[in-house]
Design a protein around this motif. Structure first.
Motif, PDB file in Angstrom:
ATOM      1  N   TYR A 128       0.814  -1.218   0.000  1.00 42.21           N
ATOM      2  CA  TYR A 128       0.000   0.000   0.000  1.00 42.21           C
ATOM      3  C   TYR A 128       0.851   1.273   0.000  1.00 42.21           C
ATOM      4  CZ  TYR A 128      -2.949   3.713   1.876  1.00 42.21           C
ATOM      5  OH  TYR A 128      -3.585   4.913   2.083  1.00 42.21           O
ATOM      6  N   GLY A 129       1.791   1.330   0.957  1.00 37.66           N
ATOM      7  CA  GLY A 129       2.608   2.539   1.081  1.00 37.66           C
ATOM      8  C   GLY A 129       3.463   2.768  -0.150  1.00 37.66           C
ATOM      9  N   ARG A 186       5.105  -3.470   7.189  1.00 40.34           N
ATOM     10  CA  ARG A 186       4.362  -2.521   6.369  1.00 40.34           C
ATOM     11  C   ARG A 186       4.983  -1.130   6.491  1.00 40.34           C
ATOM     12  NH1 ARG A 186      -1.971  -1.496   7.506  1.00 40.34           N
ATOM     13  NH2 ARG A 186      -1.151  -0.405   9.314  1.00 40.34           N
ATOM     14  N   CYS A 187       5.479  -0.817   7.681  1.00 38.45           N
ATOM     15  CA  CYS A 187       6.133   0.486   7.855  1.00 38.45           C
ATOM     16  C   CYS A 187       7.571   0.459   7.335  1.00 38.45           C
ATOM     17  CB  CYS A 187       6.144   0.862   9.338  1.00 38.45           C
ATOM     18  SG  CYS A 187       4.509   1.106  10.024  1.00 38.45           S
ATOM     19  N   LEU A 211       8.923   1.113   3.797  1.00 38.00           N
ATOM     20  CA  LEU A 211       9.004   2.492   3.319  1.00 38.00           C
ATOM     21  C   LEU A 211      10.272   3.177   3.796  1.00 38.00           C
ATOM     22  CD1 LEU A 211       5.283   3.391   3.958  1.00 38.00           C
ATOM     23  CD2 LEU A 211       6.362   2.965   1.763  1.00 38.00           C
TER      24      LEU A 211
END
Lengths: 369, 358, 304
Positions: free
Chosen positions: A103-104, A151-152, A155
């Motif tokens: 997503y990111g 997920r973090c 990025l």
């Protein structure tokens, strides 16, 4: 891109008011690159507000926040390179694991092949290489945790904020995740800012801990410093377990003070770092249970320690405690080793307690708080 | 989900209640709006204290549909128009023959009585007697459309966007008359009638461009006419009379080919359970002083001798403004609808409704 | 089980009795639901089904057959009206969604508890009055000599009376107004279940407002969107008074055709067949909608 000297995160004089309530009061600190930094405080102390200001979901009433040396005050949350692991993780249930992580990357317009490569890479690093196609509800609690971090991390953030992410896990898993988080932080070598009210989480994982109370930082230091050299009564009481008595100073001799508790026990102690007390001052005394030595008292033996009687035994394996009632009526918690043998202390037994003066710390009693 | 249980309870209760009330003397009347005004019911109860009157309001089509659904049960007296008795009885067997000896036919206008009788006799049994009659025709605002006088004028382009009609069989028949045909005569030869209908459909589809909207009931028609949004329309005479009371420029216009006259009748549904009460009601409402109240409420003329004189004054003025004696002679009474015609007309109406014009 | 009971001879009788009583009370509890389904849903539909399969060959003479269904497909008028009804119903559904989504979002995520109650009340207001009164309300507003036309002329925006009634737009507006609540309730309940952190996470991970809406809020709300849309579409396609009263000379609605079959043409057989065709057709549209949105009936309507 960035100067090596600029800290990953710096707050200077940050305040936040909600109407008449001051949630965060004049907080300043710097976090050097690659640090596992915890903000420890009871619920309602303002730590979540502080974190939301760093993430950009709240606007500070005063002060400034710098990431890699650059002020982010006017940068919207989606443009800050600060990523956040939410308390309940906030994984997107309508996307599978791959899509959650991608997503990111899609938001910043990474191309397809690159996304696939990066997602797989981060999955490998959190040791879940094969879960990409799984749905979120098919993951275990610990796996979800790791996906939320992945997920973090995919990025490549300057700072990763973690908002009590272990709160929802059961005890065993929480213990395991503490170690795992620390290892992940080492591996990614990114600055983690970890918010918690659980002092054990903060002590185990952090390089540095800030103890927060009432919107202010009480003390910033390594876990050891906080534990052994607390600078305020709040820190002494909040970090680790302590016996705590209120009392009055009856005399000082060099670095040592003699004080009498409200129950009438006379104890020698040292004032906390950076504090001064004088005769007649009201003080609070802290003594950790593990620094107290407990000795069976035989009638013939003569000891300088305090005498008392075992009221109760709280068996908890290696962390067992004895509750000792002193002659003056004060109750003391003492760590004891219970081996199951015949020389274990038993309830009702007469004992004497002693500790080294340097382990009995006193602070001037605060009028309010 | 939560309201299901009370619903079922209510259902059961109403079933029980329905059964219970059928035992008592109750007259269940299925009729038109205004045909059972409160003052008439009150007077009826004065005379027959042990008869309760329950009124269900409806129209021709729904009356027949309701009776058909139950095979003629649920009501003790109904009031369809005279042309809606013969075919539905043949098809669905929903009415009961009348015992004319129990009705005081001597007070009825003989012409109307005979007409209804002739139209509703099957195998020697009479199924209906007349109650009230009126006409369908046109109305126009004289100040804005002074020479409006034919069904065909509704489609005159000079009134574009200023006329209205009701998309039901009346307009089919009126248009057929206006085009020089006699649809009632053609009922005997359905092939010929279909030919007439086809012409009428073409005409009315072309007409869609002119009219403003189809009206659905008296209320929207009145609103359009009074506000001046339209200047002329197809109408029931009673609606036109009411508007005349509010704006004397609005008059009922009998079409040059003759207004279409209908007679609302009394029939007894096949499974009616209070025949005596029904006959009492019929005789009661045909009394002169009750007829007067009835006309006041419905705006229609009661089918008794000298019925026109029983109209309230305002209505009499409206009727006199609308009809000359020649107009009365020119009335076209709706002919019995033979089986199959409803279907043909329904199809014609569907075609008109669905046509997108242009 | 049975053996065990036999062995416990002395107590067995009372155990059995107790069990029977429980079973009986269970049956009694389910009775209203069962009656409701059988009497008010199942039986009428079976009756209509049988009716729709009767071919009329003369007065009081019928034969079993599919003629009523075949008639529908042979007459273009009917399926034109059906298609028209479906297209306008879809339009109403989409508009209800577009208008209802922000309202639901506001109720679920932004409004305080008091505003919330008030907002729900506002949505309920249209349902307090009957279909008929509601339609007349719109007629008063929209007609050529009505309120809106009057305001437009008074403010000088229009120089002559404006007719806003008697067209498809009026029908759409009236229907959207009527069905709004049925869109808002399932949407609000779905959005209500969404953790605010999910939205914040969407921003935090770099999404802008549009991305968060498109990739997170809408997909999360999908079950609510689909269930609201199904309800609204079914209600709209099956509505009668609003399209009939607000529609103009060129508007036609399939329920009106069914009504005409039953009432004007006395043709119950074909009316029943048309009723079933409407049911099949709308179910088909809903099925396509479910397929396209990747939802299932149980995950949407059952959930909200």
């Amino acid at each position: 891109m960035t100067t090596p000297t600029a800290p990953d995160l710096k707050c200077s004089g940050v305040c936040k008011n909600f109407g008449p309530v001051q949630a965060v009061a004049d907080i300043s600190f710097e976090i050097p690159s690659g640090t596992f930094f915890s903000i420890l405080g009871p619920s309602g102390c303002g730590k979540t507000t502080l974190m939301r200001m760093i993430a950009g979901f709240e606007e500070p009433s005063a002060g400034d926040i710098f990431i890699k040396g650059r002020s982010v005050l006017n940068v919207p949350p989606n443009r800050r390179n600060v990523k956040m692991v939410f308390q309940h993780l906030a994984l997107f249930p309508m996307m599978n694991v791959f899509e959650n992580i991608a997503y990111g990357l899609r938001c910043i317009g990474t191309d397809r092949d690159e996304i696939a490569r990066k997602v797989q890479d981060v999955l490998n690093r959190v040791a879940l290489p094969d879960v990409g196609e799984r749905e979120i509800h098919q993951l275990s609690g610990g796996q979800k945790q790791r996906i939320a971090i992945a997920r973090c991390m995919v990025l490549d953030p300057d700072v990763l904020l973690l908002d009590e992410p272990l709160g929802a896990l059961d005890l065993k898993l929480r213990e395991a995740m503490k170690i795992e988080l620390k290892l992940l932080q080492n591996q990614f070598d990114t600055t983690f800012v970890y918010i918690t009210h659980d002092q054990s989480e903060a002590l185990v994982m952090s390089d540095r801990v800030a103890v927060m109370n009432d919107g202010r930082f009480e003390q910033i230091g390594t876990p050891q410093e906080l534990y052994h050299r607390p600078q305020t009564a709040f820190v002494a009481g909040f970090v680790g377990d302590s016996n705590r008595w209120s009392g009055k100073v009856t005399g000082t001799r060099g670095a040592e003070v003699t004080l009498e508790t409200e129950g009438g026990t006379v104890v020698r102690s040292r004032p906390g770092d950076g504090t001064k007390v004088a005769t007649g001052d009201a003080v609070e005394l802290f003594v950790r249970p593990e620094f107290i030595e407990l000795v069976h008292r035989t009638p013939r033996q003569k000891r300088t320690g305090l005498s008392g009687k075992v009221d109760n035994l709280l068996f908890n394996g290696a962390n067992s405690r004895a509750l000792v009632r002193l002659a003056t009526g004060d109750l003391v918690e003492v760590d004891v080793t219970l081996t199951g043998g015949t020389d274990d202390v038993k309830p009702g037994e007469e004992v004497s307690l002693s500790w080294s003066t340097k382990n009995a710390v006193c602070f001037p009693a605060r009028a309010a708080s | 989900m939560r309201n299901k249980m009370p619903l079922a309870g209510l259902l059961a209760a109403s079933l029980l209640f329905g059964m219970g009330s059928a035992q008592a003397e109750t007259l269940r009347l299925l009729t038109w709006g205004g045909y059972a005004p409160d003052n008439v019911i009150a007077k009826f109860k004065e005379k027959y204290p042990d008869i309760d009157v329950e009124v269900t309001l409806s129209n021709n089509e729904e009356m027949i549909a309701k009776l058909r659904a139950t095979g003629g049960a649920g009501f003790d007296l109904a009031q369809p128009s005279h042309d809606r008795i013969y075919a539905p009885q043949l098809e669905y067997n929903i009415y009961k023959p009348l015992d004319l000896s129990k009705i005081d036919t001597s007070v009825m206008e003989p012409k109307l009585l005979e007409g209804v009788r002739a139209n509703t006799t099957i195998d020697g049994e009479v199924y209906a007697v007349p109650h009230q009659w009126g006409t369908s025709g046109l109305m126009a605002d004289k100040s804005k459309a002074p020479d409006f006088k034919s069904w065909g004028d509704l489609c005159d382009p000079k009134y574009k966007g200023k006329t209205s009609m009701r998309l039901k069989r009346t307009i089919l028949l009126g248009t057929a008359f206006a085009m020089g045909d006699d649809p009632f005569a053609a009922y005997a030869d359905l092939g010929k009638y279909q030919g007439i209908l086809d012409k009428v459909v073409d005409k009315l589809i072309a007409c869609k461009d002119v009219i403003k909207a189809y009206w659905k009931g008296g209320d929207d028609l009145s609103a359009m006419m009074l506000s001046g949004e339209i200047v002329a329309s197809e109408t029931w005479d009673s609606t036109a009379y009411k508007l005349y009371g509010e704006n004397p420029n609005i008059v009922f216009v009998p079409p040059s080919t003759g207004a279409l006259a209908w007679i609302d009748t009394f029939v007894i549904p096949r499974k009616g359970e209070a025949d005596d009460a029904a006959y009492k009601w019929i005789n009661f409402v045909l009394q002169p002083e009750i007829s007067k109240l009835m006309s006041e409420s419905t705006g229609a003329i009661v089918a008794v001798k000298g019925g026109k004189d029983l109209l309230p004054d305002a209505l009499k003025a409206a009727v006199n403004a609308a009809f000359t004696d020649a107009d009365i002679d020119n009335l076209k009474f709706f002919a019995n609808i033979p089986p199959g015609v409803e279907d043909m007309e329904g199809k014609a109406l569907e075609k008109i409704q669905a046509a997108t014009g242009g | 089980m049975v053996n065990q009971e036999r062995r416990l001879l002395p107590g067995a009788g009372s155990v059995m009795k107790h069990r029977d009583a429980r079973r009986l009370s269970l049956i009694l509890l389910f009775m209203p639901l069962a009656l409701w389904i059988v009497l008010l849903i199942l039986l009428p539909h079976i009756g209509m089904g049988i009716l729709s399969l009767r071919e009329k060959i003369g007065p009081r003479q019928y034969e079993f057959g599919l003629a009523n269904y075949i008639a529908f497909f042979q007459e273009p008028i009917y399926w034109h009206i059906m298609a028209r009804t479906a297209v306008i119903s879809l339009l109403v559904t989409v508009l209800a969604l577009i208008v209802g989504f922000p309202v639901s979002y506001y109720i679920a995520k932004i409004a305080g508890p008091r505003t919330r109650g008030a907002m729900f009340m506002f949505c309920l207001i249209p349902l307090w009055v009957s279909d008929l009164i509601r339609a007349f309300g719109w007629i008063l507003l929209l007609r050529e000599t009505g309120v809106i036309s009057g305001i437009l002329q008074w403010t000088g925006l229009a120089s002559a009376p404006v007719e806003l009634l008697y067209n498809d737009a009026a029908v759409v507006v009236g229907l959207v107004y009527t069905v709004m609540l049925f869109m808002i309730v399932p949407l609000t309940s779905t959005l209500d279940g969404m953790d605010d952190a999910m939205i914040e996470a969407g921003y935090n991970l770099g999404g802008n407002g549009l991305t968060v809406l498109r990739r997170i809020i809408i997909p999360y709300a999908m079950p609510g969107i689909v269930s609201g849309s199904i309800i609204v579409f079914m209600l709209t396609a099956g509505s009668y008074l609003t399209p009939v009263l607000l529609g103009g000379k060129y508007s036609s609605w399939f329920t009106q055709t069914i009504y005409d079959q039953f009432i004007t043409r006395y043709n119950w057989e074909s009316g029943a067949a048309f009723g079933f065709l409407l049911l099949f057709f709308t179910s088909f549209v809903v099925w396509i909608g479910l397929k396209l949105s990747g939802q299932s009936l149980s995950s949407t309507v059952a959930r909200s």
